[in-house]
Design a protein around this motif. Structure first.
Motif, PDB file in Angstrom:
ATOM      1  N   PRO A 142      13.898 -33.053  11.459  1.00  0.00           N
ATOM      2  CA  PRO A 142      13.144 -31.290  11.822  1.00  0.00           C
ATOM      3  C   PRO A 142      11.892 -30.758  11.301  1.00  0.00           C
ATOM      4  O   PRO A 142      12.244 -31.754   9.924  1.00  0.00           O
ATOM      5  N   ALA A 143      10.812 -30.705  12.062  1.00  0.00           N
ATOM      6  CA  ALA A 143       9.433 -30.410  11.217  1.00  0.00           C
ATOM      7  C   ALA A 143       9.813 -29.006  10.147  1.00  0.00           C
ATOM      8  O   ALA A 143      10.354 -27.933   9.809  1.00  0.00           O
ATOM      9  N   LYS A 144       9.173 -29.691   8.914  1.00  0.00           N
ATOM     10  CA  LYS A 144       8.636 -29.217   7.884  1.00  0.00           C
ATOM     11  C   LYS A 144       7.483 -28.584   7.386  1.00  0.00           C
ATOM     12  O   LYS A 144       7.703 -27.445   6.534  1.00  0.00           O
ATOM     13  N   ARG A 145       6.279 -28.849   7.937  1.00  0.00           N
ATOM     14  CA  ARG A 145       5.008 -28.801   8.128  1.00  0.00           C
ATOM     15  C   ARG A 145       4.960 -28.012   9.321  1.00  0.00           C
ATOM     16  O   ARG A 145       4.105 -28.697  10.039  1.00  0.00           O
ATOM     17  N   ILE A 146       4.582 -26.479   9.795  1.00  0.00           N
ATOM     18  CA  ILE A 146       4.656 -26.423  11.341  1.00  0.00           C
ATOM     19  C   ILE A 146       3.012 -25.243  11.534  1.00  0.00           C
ATOM     20  O   ILE A 146       2.730 -24.787  10.118  1.00  0.00           O
ATOM     21  N   VAL A 147       1.926 -25.571  12.347  1.00  0.00           N
ATOM     22  CA  VAL A 147       0.908 -25.012  12.752  1.00  0.00           C
ATOM     23  C   VAL A 147       1.235 -24.280  14.194  1.00  0.00           C
ATOM     24  O   VAL A 147       1.735 -25.042  15.240  1.00  0.00           O
ATOM     25  N   SER A 148       1.140 -23.317  14.101  1.00  0.00           N
ATOM     26  CA  SER A 148       1.744 -22.450  15.001  1.00  0.00           C
ATOM     27  C   SER A 148       0.421 -21.627  15.373  1.00  0.00           C
ATOM     28  O   SER A 148      -0.572 -20.427  15.718  1.00  0.00           O
ATOM     29  N   LEU A 149       0.072 -22.072  17.219  1.00  0.00           N
ATOM     30  CA  LEU A 149      -1.585 -21.540  17.860  1.00  0.00           C
ATOM     31  C   LEU A 149      -1.113 -21.048  18.928  1.00  0.00           C
ATOM     32  O   LEU A 149      -1.967 -21.161  19.820  1.00  0.00           O
ATOM     33  N   TYR A 150      -0.354 -20.058  18.600  1.00  0.00           N
ATOM     34  CA  TYR A 150       0.609 -19.000  19.624  1.00  0.00           C
ATOM     35  C   TYR A 150       1.243 -18.021  19.007  1.00  0.00           C
ATOM     36  O   TYR A 150       2.632 -18.405  18.384  1.00  0.00           O
ATOM     37  N   SER A 151       0.679 -16.588  18.718  1.00  0.00           N
ATOM     38  CA  SER A 151       1.564 -15.407  18.669  1.00  0.00           C
ATOM     39  C   SER A 151       3.012 -15.710  19.372  1.00  0.00           C
ATOM     40  O   SER A 151       3.722 -14.978  17.951  1.00  0.00           O
ATOM     41  N   ALA A 152       3.417 -16.097  19.707  1.00  0.00           N
ATOM     42  CA  ALA A 152       5.079 -16.177  20.671  1.00  0.00           C
ATOM     43  C   ALA A 152       5.374 -16.898  19.419  1.00  0.00           C
ATOM     44  O   ALA A 152       6.978 -17.312  19.500  1.00  0.00           O
ATOM     45  N   HIS A 153       5.005 -18.035  19.496  1.00  0.00           N
ATOM     46  CA  HIS A 153       6.070 -19.325  18.763  1.00  0.00           C
ATOM     47  C   HIS A 153       5.287 -19.046  17.223  1.00  0.00           C
ATOM     48  O   HIS A 153       6.866 -18.479  16.339  1.00  0.00           O
ATOM     49  N   THR A 154       4.486 -18.411  16.984  1.00  0.00           N
ATOM     50  CA  THR A 154       4.764 -17.703  15.685  1.00  0.00           C
ATOM     51  C   THR A 154       6.106 -17.185  15.639  1.00  0.00           C
ATOM     52  O   THR A 154       6.860 -16.899  14.662  1.00  0.00           O
ATOM     53  N   GLU A 155       5.851 -16.137  16.032  1.00  0.00           N
ATOM     54  CA  GLU A 155       6.883 -14.831  16.113  1.00  0.00           C
ATOM     55  C   GLU A 155       7.970 -15.275  16.505  1.00  0.00           C
ATOM     56  O   GLU A 155       9.389 -15.220  15.255  1.00  0.00           O
ATOM     57  N   ASN A 156       8.135 -15.941  16.864  1.00  0.00           N
ATOM     58  CA  ASN A 156       9.792 -17.241  17.282  1.00  0.00           C
ATOM     59  C   ASN A 156      10.170 -17.831  15.958  1.00  0.00           C
ATOM     60  O   ASN A 156      11.705 -18.080  16.108  1.00  0.00           O
ATOM     61  N   LEU A 157       8.989 -18.362  15.604  1.00  0.00           N
ATOM     62  CA  LEU A 157       9.637 -19.164  14.115  1.00  0.00           C
ATOM     63  C   LEU A 157       9.962 -19.205  13.651  1.00  0.00           C
ATOM     64  O   LEU A 157      10.900 -19.243  12.771  1.00  0.00           O
ATOM     65  N   LEU A 191      11.980 -19.004  10.282  1.00  0.00           N
ATOM     66  CA  LEU A 191      10.965 -20.677   9.344  1.00  0.00           C
ATOM     67  C   LEU A 191       9.446 -20.021   8.456  1.00  0.00           C
ATOM     68  O   LEU A 191       8.407 -21.076   8.502  1.00  0.00           O
ATOM     69  N   SER A 192       9.760 -19.070   7.773  1.00  0.00           N
ATOM     70  CA  SER A 192       8.892 -18.876   7.552  1.00  0.00           C
ATOM     71  C   SER A 192       8.166 -19.319   5.842  1.00  0.00           C
ATOM     72  O   SER A 192       7.256 -20.235   5.938  1.00  0.00           O
ATOM     73  N   ALA A 193       8.820 -20.193   5.661  1.00  0.00           N
ATOM     74  CA  ALA A 193       8.310 -21.142   4.839  1.00  0.00           C
ATOM     75  C   ALA A 193       7.335 -22.444   4.945  1.00  0.00           C
ATOM     76  O   ALA A 193       6.878 -23.443   4.490  1.00  0.00           O
ATOM     77  N   GLU A 194       8.213 -22.938   5.999  1.00  0.00           N
ATOM     78  CA  GLU A 194       7.499 -24.133   7.346  1.00  0.00           C
ATOM     79  C   GLU A 194       6.246 -23.844   8.185  1.00  0.00           C
ATOM     80  O   GLU A 194       6.126 -24.827   7.894  1.00  0.00           O
ATOM     81  N   ILE A 195       5.779 -22.369   7.925  1.00  0.00           N
ATOM     82  CA  ILE A 195       4.968 -22.456   9.070  1.00  0.00           C
ATOM     83  C   ILE A 195       3.505 -22.182   7.814  1.00  0.00           C
ATOM     84  O   ILE A 195       3.573 -21.836   6.715  1.00  0.00           O
ATOM     85  N   VAL A 196       3.062 -24.019   7.731  1.00  0.00           N
ATOM     86  CA  VAL A 196       1.860 -23.864   7.687  1.00  0.00           C
ATOM     87  C   VAL A 196       0.445 -23.650   7.843  1.00  0.00           C
ATOM     88  O   VAL A 196      -0.474 -23.239   6.883  1.00  0.00           O
ATOM     89  N   GLY A 197       0.542 -22.594   9.176  1.00  0.00           N
ATOM     90  CA  GLY A 197      -0.636 -22.480   9.808  1.00  0.00           C
ATOM     91  C   GLY A 197      -0.370 -21.397  10.315  1.00  0.00           C
ATOM     92  O   GLY A 197       0.760 -22.092  11.426  1.00  0.00           O
ATOM     93  N   VAL A 198      -1.184 -20.530  10.937  1.00  0.00           N
ATOM     94  CA  VAL A 198      -0.735 -19.485  12.087  1.00  0.00           C
ATOM     95  C   VAL A 198      -2.398 -19.135  13.931  1.00  0.00           C
ATOM     96  O   VAL A 198      -3.387 -19.852  12.776  1.00  0.00           O
ATOM     97  N   GLY A 199      -2.416 -19.110  14.416  1.00  0.00           N
ATOM     98  CA  GLY A 199      -3.651 -18.795  15.234  1.00  0.00           C
ATOM     99  C   GLY A 199      -3.993 -17.621  14.490  1.00  0.00           C
ATOM    100  O   GLY A 199      -3.576 -16.868  13.595  1.00  0.00           O
ATOM    101  N   ARG A 200      -5.736 -17.797  14.798  1.00  0.00           N
ATOM    102  CA  ARG A 200      -6.616 -16.525  14.656  1.00  0.00           C
ATOM    103  C   ARG A 200      -6.111 -15.253  15.007  1.00  0.00           C
ATOM    104  O   ARG A 200      -6.411 -13.739  14.066  1.00  0.00           O
ATOM    105  N   SER A 201      -5.356 -14.828  16.436  1.00  0.00           N
ATOM    106  CA  SER A 201      -5.043 -13.727  16.791  1.00  0.00           C
ATOM    107  C   SER A 201      -4.033 -13.376  15.942  1.00  0.00           C
ATOM    108  O   SER A 201      -3.462 -12.475  16.639  1.00  0.00           O
ATOM    109  N   ASP A 202      -2.828 -13.831  15.276  1.00  0.00           N
ATOM    110  CA  ASP A 202      -1.808 -13.564  15.554  1.00  0.00           C
ATOM    111  C   ASP A 202      -1.315 -12.515  14.247  1.00  0.00           C
ATOM    112  O   ASP A 202      -2.025 -12.706  13.655  1.00  0.00           O
ATOM    113  N   ALA A 203      -0.939 -12.004  14.389  1.00  0.00           N
ATOM    114  CA  ALA A 203      -0.566 -10.302  14.160  1.00  0.00           C
ATOM    115  C   ALA A 203       0.938  -9.812  13.123  1.00  0.00           C
ATOM    116  O   ALA A 203       0.958  -9.129  12.776  1.00  0.00           O
ATOM    117  N   PHE A 204       1.747 -10.454  14.288  1.00  0.00           N
ATOM    118  CA  PHE A 204       3.199  -9.628  13.463  1.00  0.00           C
ATOM    119  C   PHE A 204       4.031 -11.602  13.273  1.00  0.00           C
ATOM    120  O   PHE A 204       3.438 -12.557  14.356  1.00  0.00           O
TER     121      PHE A 204
END
Length: 166
Positions: free
Chosen positions: A34-49, A54-67
Motif C-alpha cells: 500500500p502507498a505510504k507517500r502520496i501526492v494528490s494532484l486533484y482536490s477530490a482525491h485529496t478530500e477522499n484520502l 491518510l493525512s500522514a501518508e499525504i506528502v503533497g497536494v495540488g495548488r488549488s486544494d483547499a479542503f
C-alpha cells in the motif's frame, strides 16, 4: 514432502503479491505494498484520502486544494511545473485525473521513469463512485475504512431521498 514444502512457501508468495489496479485510462498499475507517500494532484482525491484517514501518508497536494483545512500544511505541487520538485518528496504514488495524463504526458512519463506509480482516476458517473473509492482503498490499504465510508454515504443518500420524496 514436496507438497508440504510448497505449502510452507505459500505465505511468502502471498506477502509478495502486488496490488494491481487498472486506472481510468486502462493502464495497469502495480504496487508492491500500500502507498505510504502520496501526492494528490486533484482536490477530490485529496478530500477522499483524508476521509480514509491518510493525512500522514499525504506528502503533497495540488495548488488549488483547499479542503480539509489540513491541506494548508502540505507541500503544493502543479503538473505544469518541474516534475523534479515532486520527485524530490519521494512519493510512491501520484494521483491525477485522466486529463492530466492526456494534456501533460511528459510530466507523467518523467514521474514513471523515476519509479513513481502514477494513477489516473476520475469517476464520470455517480454509479462509478463506489468503484473509485474502492480503488483508492486498494492502493492505500484502507479497504475497511472505505467500506465504512461507503455505507455511511449510501445511508446519507437514502435519507436525503426519503426526506425529499413526494
Amino acid at each position: 514432502w514436496l507438497l508440504l514444502a510448497a505449502c510452507a512457501l505459500l505465505p511468502m508468495w502471498a506477502d509478495a503479491a502486488d496490488i494491481i489496479v487498472t486506472d481510468d485510462l486502462g493502464k495497469i498499475v502495480r504496487l508492491s505494498a500500500p502507498a505510504k507517500r502520496i501526492v494528490s494532484l486533484y482536490s477530490a482525491h485529496t478530500e477522499n484520502l483524508f476521509a480514509l484517514g491518510l493525512s500522514a501518508e499525504i506528502v503533497g497536494v495540488g495548488r488549488s486544494d483547499a479542503f480539509p483545512p489540513e491541506v494548508a500544511h502540505k507541500p503544493r505541487f502543479d503538473y505544469r511545473t518541474d516534475p523534479e520538485k515532486l520527485i524530490a518528496v519521494a512519493p510512491d504514488l501520484v494521483l491525477i485525473r485522466p486529463f492530466i495524463a492526456r494534456s501533460q504526458p511528459q510530466f507523467v512519463e518523467i514521474l514513471e521513469r523515476a519509479g513513481v506509480a502514477v494513477v489516473a482516476l476520475y469517476p464520470e458517473r455517480f454509479e462509478d463512485f463506489d468503484g473509485y473509492i474502492r480503488r483508492l482503498a486498494q492502493l492505500t490499504g484502507t479497504a475497511a475504512q472505505a467500506e465504512t465510508l461507503l455505507r455511511q454515504f449510501h445511508r446519507d443518500i437514502e435519507a436525503i431521498q426519503a426526506s425529499t420524496a413526494p
